[in-house]
Motif scaffolding. Structure first.
Motif, PDB file in Angstrom:
ATOM      1  N   VAL A 116       0.834  -1.200   0.000  1.00  0.00           N
ATOM      2  CA  VAL A 116       0.000   0.000   0.000  1.00  0.00           C
ATOM      3  C   VAL A 116       0.875   1.258   0.000  1.00  0.00           C
ATOM      4  CG1 VAL A 116      -1.639   1.366   1.381  1.00  0.00           C
ATOM      5  CG2 VAL A 116      -2.020  -1.090   1.030  1.00  0.00           C
ATOM      6  N   ASN A 117       1.917   1.270   0.809  1.00  0.00           N
ATOM      7  CA  ASN A 117       2.819   2.423   0.851  1.00  0.00           C
ATOM      8  C   ASN A 117       3.519   2.634  -0.487  1.00  0.00           C
ATOM      9  OD1 ASN A 117       2.265   3.251   3.480  1.00  0.00           O
ATOM     10  ND2 ASN A 117       3.753   1.830   4.333  1.00  0.00           N
ATOM     11  N   ALA A 118       3.948   1.546  -1.124  1.00  0.00           N
ATOM     12  CA  ALA A 118       4.608   1.651  -2.430  1.00  0.00           C
ATOM     13  C   ALA A 118       3.637   2.168  -3.491  1.00  0.00           C
ATOM     14  CB  ALA A 118       5.186   0.299  -2.838  1.00  0.00           C
ATOM     15  N   ILE A 119       2.402   1.662  -3.464  1.00  0.00           N
ATOM     16  CA  ILE A 119       1.382   2.142  -4.402  1.00  0.00           C
ATOM     17  C   ILE A 119       1.113   3.618  -4.152  1.00  0.00           C
ATOM     18  CG2 ILE A 119      -1.057   1.981  -5.059  1.00  0.00           C
ATOM     19  CD1 ILE A 119      -0.846  -1.058  -4.460  1.00  0.00           C
ATOM     20  N   GLY A 120       1.025   4.011  -2.890  1.00  0.00           N
ATOM     21  CA  GLY A 120       0.771   5.413  -2.547  1.00  0.00           C
ATOM     22  C   GLY A 120       1.835   6.339  -3.096  1.00  0.00           C
ATOM     23  N   ALA A 121       3.089   5.934  -3.001  1.00  0.00           N
ATOM     24  CA  ALA A 121       4.186   6.766  -3.515  1.00  0.00           C
ATOM     25  C   ALA A 121       4.070   6.930  -5.032  1.00  0.00           C
ATOM     26  CB  ALA A 121       5.531   6.148  -3.135  1.00  0.00           C
ATOM     27  N   LYS A 122       3.801   5.841  -5.741  1.00  0.00           N
ATOM     28  CA  LYS A 122       3.665   5.905  -7.199  1.00  0.00           C
ATOM     29  C   LYS A 122       2.420   6.690  -7.606  1.00  0.00           C
ATOM     30  CE  LYS A 122       7.314   3.640  -8.491  1.00  0.00           C
ATOM     31  NZ  LYS A 122       8.386   4.312  -9.233  1.00  0.00           N
ATOM     32  N   GLU A 129       3.236  10.347  -7.398  1.00  0.00           N
ATOM     33  CA  GLU A 129       4.059  10.741  -8.547  1.00  0.00           C
ATOM     34  C   GLU A 129       3.202  10.955  -9.795  1.00  0.00           C
ATOM     35  OE1 GLU A 129       7.162   7.896  -9.331  1.00  0.00           O
ATOM     36  OE2 GLU A 129       7.961   8.054  -7.287  1.00  0.00           O
ATOM     37  N   ALA A 130       2.221  10.087  -9.988  1.00  0.00           N
ATOM     38  CA  ALA A 130       1.371  10.139 -11.178  1.00  0.00           C
ATOM     39  C   ALA A 130       0.169  11.070 -10.999  1.00  0.00           C
ATOM     40  CB  ALA A 130       0.879   8.739 -11.521  1.00  0.00           C
ATOM     41  N   ASN A 131      -0.058  11.534  -9.771  1.00  0.00           N
ATOM     42  CA  ASN A 131      -1.247  12.327  -9.438  1.00  0.00           C
ATOM     43  C   ASN A 131      -2.519  11.593  -9.889  1.00  0.00           C
ATOM     44  OD1 ASN A 131      -2.642  14.476  -8.296  1.00  0.00           O
ATOM     45  ND2 ASN A 131      -2.678  15.615 -10.216  1.00  0.00           N
ATOM     46  N   HIS A 132      -2.533  10.289  -9.620  1.00  0.00           N
ATOM     47  CA  HIS A 132      -3.691   9.457  -9.956  1.00  0.00           C
ATOM     48  C   HIS A 132      -3.829   8.409  -8.852  1.00  0.00           C
ATOM     49  CE1 HIS A 132      -6.835   8.042 -12.502  1.00  0.00           C
ATOM     50  NE2 HIS A 132      -6.318   6.822 -12.577  1.00  0.00           N
ATOM     51  N   HIS A 133      -4.885   8.515  -8.072  1.00  0.00           N
ATOM     52  CA  HIS A 133      -4.965   7.786  -6.810  1.00  0.00           C
ATOM     53  C   HIS A 133      -6.037   6.701  -6.821  1.00  0.00           C
ATOM     54  CE1 HIS A 133      -3.283  11.800  -6.109  1.00  0.00           C
ATOM     55  NE2 HIS A 133      -2.422  11.119  -5.375  1.00  0.00           N
ATOM     56  N   PRO A 134      -5.644   5.465  -6.558  1.00  0.00           N
ATOM     57  CA  PRO A 134      -6.612   4.363  -6.488  1.00  0.00           C
ATOM     58  C   PRO A 134      -7.322   4.336  -5.133  1.00  0.00           C
ATOM     59  CG  PRO A 134      -4.421   3.528  -6.060  1.00  0.00           C
ATOM     60  CD  PRO A 134      -4.264   4.993  -6.384  1.00  0.00           C
ATOM     61  N   ASP A 135      -8.434   3.639  -5.101  1.00  0.00           N
ATOM     62  CA  ASP A 135      -9.073   3.284  -3.834  1.00  0.00           C
ATOM     63  C   ASP A 135      -8.426   1.984  -3.397  1.00  0.00           C
ATOM     64  OD1 ASP A 135     -10.785   5.470  -4.020  1.00  0.00           O
ATOM     65  OD2 ASP A 135     -12.304   4.323  -5.102  1.00  0.00           O
ATOM     66  N   ILE A 136      -7.957   1.944  -2.155  1.00  0.00           N
ATOM     67  CA  ILE A 136      -7.222   0.781  -1.659  1.00  0.00           C
ATOM     68  C   ILE A 136      -7.868   0.283  -0.374  1.00  0.00           C
ATOM     69  CG2 ILE A 136      -5.008  -0.063  -0.813  1.00  0.00           C
ATOM     70  CD1 ILE A 136      -3.662   2.128  -2.465  1.00  0.00           C
ATOM     71  N   ASP A 137      -8.036  -1.034  -0.300  1.00  0.00           N
ATOM     72  CA  ASP A 137      -8.584  -1.685   0.884  1.00  0.00           C
ATOM     73  C   ASP A 137      -7.546  -2.692   1.382  1.00  0.00           C
ATOM     74  OD1 ASP A 137     -10.214  -2.681   2.868  1.00  0.00           O
ATOM     75  OD2 ASP A 137     -11.584  -3.713   1.504  1.00  0.00           O
ATOM     76  N   LEU A 138      -6.925  -2.385   2.507  1.00  0.00           N
ATOM     77  CA  LEU A 138      -5.907  -3.253   3.096  1.00  0.00           C
ATOM     78  C   LEU A 138      -6.580  -4.198   4.079  1.00  0.00           C
ATOM     79  CD1 LEU A 138      -2.990  -4.109   3.852  1.00  0.00           C
ATOM     80  CD2 LEU A 138      -2.933  -2.128   5.389  1.00  0.00           C
ATOM     81  N   ARG A 139      -6.405  -5.470   3.840  1.00  0.00           N
ATOM     82  CA  ARG A 139      -6.961  -6.513   4.713  1.00  0.00           C
ATOM     83  C   ARG A 139      -5.898  -7.559   4.974  1.00  0.00           C
ATOM     84  NH1 ARG A 139     -12.721  -5.980   5.565  1.00  0.00           N
ATOM     85  NH2 ARG A 139     -13.171  -4.022   4.502  1.00  0.00           N
ATOM     86  N   TYR A 140      -6.149  -8.374   5.961  1.00  0.00           N
ATOM     87  CA  TYR A 140      -5.303  -9.542   6.173  1.00  0.00           C
ATOM     88  C   TYR A 140      -5.970 -10.689   5.439  1.00  0.00           C
ATOM     89  CZ  TYR A 140      -2.923 -13.446   8.265  1.00  0.00           C
ATOM     90  OH  TYR A 140      -2.196 -14.586   8.426  1.00  0.00           O
ATOM     91  N   LEU A 153      -9.363   1.142  -9.506  1.00  0.00           N
ATOM     92  CA  LEU A 153      -8.957   2.302 -10.285  1.00  0.00           C
ATOM     93  C   LEU A 153     -10.099   2.782 -11.165  1.00  0.00           C
ATOM     94  CD1 LEU A 153      -5.464   1.005 -11.409  1.00  0.00           C
ATOM     95  CD2 LEU A 153      -5.857   3.102 -10.085  1.00  0.00           C
ATOM     96  N   THR A 154     -10.339   4.077 -11.124  1.00  0.00           N
ATOM     97  CA  THR A 154     -11.282   4.732 -12.024  1.00  0.00           C
ATOM     98  C   THR A 154     -10.868   6.190 -12.131  1.00  0.00           C
ATOM     99  OG1 THR A 154     -13.628   5.036 -12.541  1.00  0.00           O
ATOM    100  CG2 THR A 154     -12.984   5.405 -10.259  1.00  0.00           C
TER     101      THR A 154
END
Length: 103
Positions: free
Chosen positions: A48-54, A57-68, A75-76
Motif C-alpha cells: 500500500v505504501n509503495a502504491i501510494g508513492a507511485k 508521482e502520477a497524481n492518480h490515486h486508487p481506492d485501496i482496501d488493506l486486509r489480512y 482504479l477509475t
C-alpha cells in the motif's frame, strides 16, 4: 497539459492484458479492480505504501482496501466517469509493485 478523459470500454481494457484485473461496471463509474494476495498484513502495508508513492508521482490515486491477507485496489478516473488510459498505466505500475512485494 489536461489529463486524458477518454473512457475505455471493457474490450479495450481487456486488450491491455492486465493480469489480475477485472472490469466492473456500476451506476457511479466503471472501474478496474484487482486483489493482491500478500500473505500477511506487514507485506500488504508495504505494498500500500509503495502504491501510494507511485500514485502521488502520477497524481492518480486508487481506492485501496488493506486486509489480512490481501490488498484490493480499484482504479477509475472520476473526472471522466470511467476507466481511462491513466488507470491502465497505474494498473501496470501496481502489477510491477505487486510482483516485487511477493518475492
Amino acid at each position: 497539459m489536461e489529463p486524458d478523459t477518454t473512457t475505455l470500454t471493457a474490450e479495450q481494457v481487456a486488450q491491455e492484458q492486465l493480469e489480475g484485473w477485472t472490469y466492473e461496471t456500476s451506476d457511479e463509474a466503471d472501474s478496474i479492480v484487482a486483489r493482491v494476495e500478500t500473505g500477511d498484513f506487514v507485506t500488504g502495508l508495504a505494498l500500500v505504501n509503495a502504491i501510494g508513492a507511485k500514485a502521488e508521482e502520477a497524481n492518480h490515486h486508487p481506492d485501496i482496501d488493506l486486509r489480512y491477507p490481501y490488498v484490493e485496489i480499484r482504479l477509475t478516473s472520476h473526472d471522466a466517469g470511467g476507466v481511462t488510459s491513466r488507470d491502465v498505466a497505474m494498473a501496470k505500475v501496481i502489477n510491477a509493485l505487486s510482483a516485487e512485494s511477493t518475492l
